[in-house]
Design a protein around this motif. Structure first.
Motif, PDB file in Angstrom:
ATOM      1  N   UNK A   1       1.495   9.247   4.376  1.00  0.00           N
ATOM      2  CA  UNK A   1       0.007   9.743   4.268  1.00  0.00           C
ATOM      3  C   UNK A   1       0.174  11.244   4.400  1.00  0.00           C
ATOM      4  N   UNK A   2       1.044  11.827   5.420  1.00  0.00           N
ATOM      5  CA  UNK A   2       1.070  13.052   5.427  1.00  0.00           C
ATOM      6  C   UNK A   2       1.856  13.907   4.347  1.00  0.00           C
ATOM      7  N   UNK A   3       2.648  13.397   3.699  1.00  0.00           N
ATOM      8  CA  UNK A   3       3.274  13.689   2.567  1.00  0.00           C
ATOM      9  C   UNK A   3       2.458  13.855   1.442  1.00  0.00           C
ATOM     10  N   UNK A   4       1.762  12.821   1.319  1.00  0.00           N
ATOM     11  CA  UNK A   4       0.290  12.632   0.413  1.00  0.00           C
ATOM     12  C   UNK A   4      -0.416  13.853   0.566  1.00  0.00           C
ATOM     13  N   UNK A   5      -0.885  14.137   1.538  1.00  0.00           N
ATOM     14  CA  UNK A   5      -1.993  15.297   1.772  1.00  0.00           C
ATOM     15  C   UNK A   5      -1.252  16.762   1.583  1.00  0.00           C
TER      16      UNK A   5
ATOM     17  N   UNK B   1       4.198  19.137  10.744  1.00  0.00           N
ATOM     18  CA  UNK B   1       3.042  18.737  11.744  1.00  0.00           C
ATOM     19  C   UNK B   1       2.296  17.852  11.129  1.00  0.00           C
ATOM     20  N   UNK B   2       1.220  17.317  11.954  1.00  0.00           N
ATOM     21  CA  UNK B   2       0.412  16.071  11.765  1.00  0.00           C
ATOM     22  C   UNK B   2      -0.990  16.559  11.250  1.00  0.00           C
ATOM     23  N   UNK B   3      -1.200  18.000  11.262  1.00  0.00           N
ATOM     24  CA  UNK B   3      -2.751  18.395  10.917  1.00  0.00           C
ATOM     25  C   UNK B   3      -2.948  17.828   9.481  1.00  0.00           C
ATOM     26  N   UNK B   4      -4.376  17.491   9.206  1.00  0.00           N
ATOM     27  CA  UNK B   4      -4.574  16.666   8.104  1.00  0.00           C
ATOM     28  C   UNK B   4      -5.189  17.914   6.907  1.00  0.00           C
ATOM     29  N   UNK B   5      -5.581  19.120   7.467  1.00  0.00           N
ATOM     30  CA  UNK B   5      -6.069  20.076   6.437  1.00  0.00           C
ATOM     31  C   UNK B   5      -5.313  21.341   6.528  1.00  0.00           C
ATOM     32  N   UNK B   6      -5.257  22.128   7.537  1.00  0.00           N
ATOM     33  CA  UNK B   6      -4.896  23.396   7.691  1.00  0.00           C
ATOM     34  C   UNK B   6      -3.170  23.147   7.442  1.00  0.00           C
ATOM     35  N   UNK B   7      -2.704  22.362   8.070  1.00  0.00           N
ATOM     36  CA  UNK B   7      -1.072  22.305   8.079  1.00  0.00           C
ATOM     37  C   UNK B   7      -0.692  22.036   6.601  1.00  0.00           C
TER      38      UNK B   7
ATOM     39  N   UNK C   1      10.965  16.076   4.572  1.00  0.00           N
ATOM     40  CA  UNK C   1      11.773  15.773   5.355  1.00  0.00           C
ATOM     41  C   UNK C   1      11.197  15.102   6.712  1.00  0.00           C
ATOM     42  N   UNK C   2      12.001  14.392   7.475  1.00  0.00           N
ATOM     43  CA  UNK C   2      11.594  13.780   8.712  1.00  0.00           C
ATOM     44  C   UNK C   2      12.554  13.906   9.721  1.00  0.00           C
ATOM     45  N   UNK C   3      12.228  13.832  10.931  1.00  0.00           N
ATOM     46  CA  UNK C   3      12.924  14.007  12.219  1.00  0.00           C
ATOM     47  C   UNK C   3      12.715  12.541  12.842  1.00  0.00           C
ATOM     48  N   UNK C   4      14.112  12.121  13.267  1.00  0.00           N
ATOM     49  CA  UNK C   4      14.235  10.922  14.156  1.00  0.00           C
ATOM     50  C   UNK C   4      15.206  10.993  15.060  1.00  0.00           C
TER      51      UNK C   4
ATOM     52  N   UNK D   1       8.094  19.115   7.108  1.00  0.00           N
ATOM     53  CA  UNK D   1       8.696  18.281   7.884  1.00  0.00           C
ATOM     54  C   UNK D   1       7.733  17.576   8.623  1.00  0.00           C
ATOM     55  N   UNK D   2       8.023  15.928   8.821  1.00  0.00           N
ATOM     56  CA  UNK D   2       7.200  15.182   9.599  1.00  0.00           C
ATOM     57  C   UNK D   2       8.202  14.548  10.690  1.00  0.00           C
ATOM     58  N   UNK D   3       7.690  14.863  11.932  1.00  0.00           N
ATOM     59  CA  UNK D   3       8.719  14.547  13.150  1.00  0.00           C
ATOM     60  C   UNK D   3       7.969  13.316  13.876  1.00  0.00           C
ATOM     61  N   UNK D   4       9.182  12.436  14.196  1.00  0.00           N
ATOM     62  CA  UNK D   4       8.884  11.509  14.861  1.00  0.00           C
ATOM     63  C   UNK D   4       7.715  10.389  14.790  1.00  0.00           C
ATOM     64  N   UNK D   5       7.563  10.318  13.290  1.00  0.00           N
ATOM     65  CA  UNK D   5       6.101   9.436  12.926  1.00  0.00           C
ATOM     66  C   UNK D   5       6.655   8.334  12.100  1.00  0.00           C
ATOM     67  N   UNK D   6       6.076   7.122  11.936  1.00  0.00           N
ATOM     68  CA  UNK D   6       6.173   5.817  11.521  1.00  0.00           C
ATOM     69  C   UNK D   6       6.375   6.212   9.854  1.00  0.00           C
TER      70      UNK D   6
END
Length: 310
Positions: A207-211, A178-184, A229-232, A196-201
């Motif tokens: 950035x999300x992996x860094x979080x 997911x894309x949540x910045x804190x709780x996720x 991982x990523x989904x495309x 997993x980061x889905x359908x994101x550039x």
């Protein structure tokens, strides 16, 4: 780089359709066959209607032998965590230890309304997700002969025998995304084996992996113990005509897919996936929307997969 096939059966697929794709996925050497967990189609009538994710995976567990199987992702609103733990453990047994559980808070309000499933506010859905993860992991990891208790705001388990146990020890892998910045990221650091980061550039994925890495450090967990991982969406063609035909079959434009998906010639798909590798992704879920086109998967297996394994 692991490549997994990711399907969206709510858009219109029978069990037999999914079985053909899952068996082709295994025969062609992909790492996994995953499916969404939805009960309502999006932008289509979804005929012949939805198939239940865990019933499907139970059947496929007996009709495949080596490919990994799982959800991306099951909604915590759909099933009580205790019965879900039983179902997933049983499918893990049926598959010989090949199951993975993707679990999320749920987001698609219309499908809840369509099938009479309660849809709490976002904060409560995350609270329920957190408790579900606590309960499912707690049940699976409780030693045999011991009992499990949980007293939470939404779920209470008393003197549970914590059975059955999955084949995989200490438990099947858990995927959070997911894309949540804190709780996720915090939930992933606490419970997940994979984020997993889905359908994101690529930039957003980075950035999300860094979080998540930072959340792991805060939780005193080594960030490298997490799989990223990523989904495309997949749309690959050996020629421009083949690419255009496949884009048209899923109602998308070639240029848009090239920008936002794993799309283009096999070399272009490799190039896009390598961009994700550079930011720490080691597994790609290829969203395969036209389940009748098994030649599509054959092209990826023969022309994309070998380049990524070098």
């Amino acid at each position: 780089m692991d490549l997994r096939v990711f399907t969206e059966p709510q858009q219109g697929a029978t069990y037999d359709d999914l079985r053909r794709v899952a068996q082709a996925t295994e025969q062609l050497g992909f790492d996994g066959f995953f499916r969404s967990d939805h009960y309502l189609a999006m932008n289509s009538d979804g005929r012949p209607g939805p198939t239940d994710a865990w019933l499907t995976l139970a059947g496929l567990a007996r009709e495949t032998t080596s490919v990994r199987l799982g959800t991306l992702v099951t909604s915590a609103t759909f099933r009580l965590p205790g019965p879900l733990a039983i179902s997933v453990a049983q499918v893990d047994q049926m598959s010989g230890g090949r199951v993975e559980l993707g679990l999320g808070a749920g987001w698609f309000e219309a499908e809840h309304a369509a099938y009479g499933i309660p849809f709490p506010p976002l904060g409560e859905r995350f609270d329920r997700l957190e408790e579900s993860l606590e309960i499912i992991t707690g049940l699976w990891e409780t030693p045999e002969g011991r009992h499990f208790d949980h007293q939470g705001a939404h779920f209470r388990l008393s003197d549970s025998p914590a059975l059955p146990k999955p084949v995989q020890s200490p438990r099947p892998p858990i995927i959070v995304g997911g894309a949540g910045k804190k709780r996720t990221p915090a939930l992933a650091a606490r419970f997940a084996d994979e984020f997993n980061v889905a359908f994101a550039p690529v930039s957003t994925a980075s950035q999300q992996i860094g979080r998540v890495r930072a959340a792991c450090a805060t939780a005193r967990r080594r960030p490298e113990t997490m799989t990223y991982s990523a989904a495309l969406v997949l749309c690959c063609g050996a020629t421009e005509a083949e690419l255009a035909r496949r884009a048209d079959a899923i109602g998308r434009e070639v240029d848009e897919l090239r920008e936002n998906g794993a799309a283009g010639t096999p070399d272009e798909v490799v190039e896009k996936i390598e961009q994700y590798r550079q930011v720490g992704v080691s597994r790609i879920y290829l969203q395969t929307l036209d389940l009748s086109d098994l030649d599509h998967l054959d092209l990826v297996a023969s022309r994309v997969m070998p380049q990524l394994s070098r």
